[in-house]
Scaffold this motif. Sequence first.
Motif: not given
Length: 292
Positions: A43-46, A65-68, A219-220, A281-283
């Motif tokens: 995403s934009l902030e990593g 699925l893995n979000i970190s 995130e928006y 972009y909305f993780p």
Amino acid sequence: RRQRQMCIRDSNWKAVMPDGTVKSLIDVKRKNGILTVTKNFDSLEGTTTKSKYKKLSDGSWAMRLNISKDNKILAKRNIKHKMISSNEAESVINGQKYRIKYSADEITVLDSKGKTNCIINLKELVDSCNTPDNAAKLKKMLKECSADELQIISKKLKRLEFNNIATDSFANCEDGIVSCSDDIFIFRHEMGHIDDLFGTGDIGRLSGSDKFRQVYQQEYDMFMNGFSNTQKDYVDYFIERINVNRPNQPYEETVAELLASNKCPGISTLLSTRTEYLERYFPKTRSFLVNA
């Protein structure tokens, strides 16, 4: 709630990084009847999102699925849904095992001890409002649903109608009705609305929560500040706030789309681009829904 067609695509995404290297964002492979979709987003902030989805021709599928962020896991999901025969399947949801039995009239979910977890009456849900041919299509689609999805269907969905026009699919959340084609992603999107809004009145249990809206808004704001109108057009369904009759549309549609994506982060032939922009972009919004 009408679906909106974006683009029809079945290919790979790659990005050129600042140092000139090329990074694969989406890799799609079809071999020996197996579809494999691997996604690797930043995403934009990593915040990093990694997912892998496999689907077999018999309807069996698996996803991880893995979000970190900064090596800290924000959300994880691991599902396997295996068709044992035309009458039986096994679902493993984050390590919890279920057995699913299918008949012409019912779907029965059993827990790991063989105790009945839920029952779906297909005569009432499907047969009562569809032709035999259309009912058969919807019943086949329902066999792709994992045990946790079937639990929600048994509690909240009262009527499932076949709709020949996939992009005209909708959910009547007050009455627990979904009208859709046999596209499993679109069905999951509409079930996202049912799960969020059924029995809640005007404010969804997820889309109306303060925590969800706080994370979404962060995130928006980053997305709106970081992109031109071209990129914004891809996800206008989730960010536009001009419909006075549906002031909560961006929240509700974001919830529905990401709940669907959390079940099958594959390739939707109708809606791929808009979904993948949302996933990328909305993780943190997605993480909230995985953990809800």
